[in-house]
Design a protein around this motif. Structure first.
Motif: not given
Length: 188
Positions: A21-30, A52-55, A76-81
């Motif tokens: 699921a996280l790999t699919l999220l990476y493919d969709s949103h990175a 780091e966001t995906f980590l 995006f919340g993680i990335a913003t933080n």
């Protein structure tokens, strides 16, 4: 929206298929995360912060609640933080850019292209100074709308805020930025 769309947008990250699921999220949103972060910071920092966001997402996957909102907003919340932490000096950097650009000497414009470049440079300096003058919370909300294309409801999820707070911060940021640009335009 189909059940499949909902499952893809709000995946279960707590189960055995969390890695997939996280790999699919990476493919969709990175790519969108990188675009957002590179506009806030620089491309090299964006590369690091996307990773780091995906980590962080992997480490905090048990905290993700699909009922609260889509995974995109959570990411995006993680990335913003992370960008806040990385860019504690962001306002100082923007101020320094505005000062440095203001000190640059500009040759007499020989043609319309040169004049356009000078105007664009002036506008960029004014915008950078205006962004630097915003409170960090207001700048985050404004840039999530302008550069990441998030809606206020998504920003509320991303930053763990009430949607009214997001709309208020967005309104204040826009008002302050307009006032700054208006003052700069009157001075120029």
């Amino acid at each position: 929206m189909t059940t499949t769309d909902v499952a893809a947008d709000r995946p279960d990250l707590s189960g055995r298929a969390a890695g997939t699921a996280l790999t699919l999220l990476y493919d969709s949103h990175a790519r969108d995360l990188h675009h957002y972060l590179s506009r806030r910071l620089d491309p090299t920092a964006a590369d690091d912060l996307v990773a780091e966001t995906f980590l962080v997402a992997w480490e905090q996957r048990a905290r993700y609640d699909p009922a609260r909102g889509p995974a995109r907003a959570w990411l995006f919340g993680i990335a913003t933080n992370l960008s806040r932490r990385h860019a504690r000096t962001e306002a100082n950097t923007l101020r320094a850019m505005a000062l440095a650009a203001g000190r640059a000497t500009v040759a007499e414009a020989a043609d319309a292209t040169s004049a356009s470049r000078v105007d664009a440079g002036r506008a960029a300096r004014e915008l950078a100074a205006g962004l630097a003058g915003l409170r960090a919370e207001e700048r985050d909300v404004l840039l999530l709308v302008a550069w990441a294309g998030l809606r206020p409801a998504e920003i509320a999820v991303a930053l763990e805020l009430d949607a009214r707070t997001v709309r208020t911060r967005l309104h204040r940021a826009r008002t302050r930025l307009r006032a700054h640009l208006s003052r700069e335009g009157d001075d120029g």
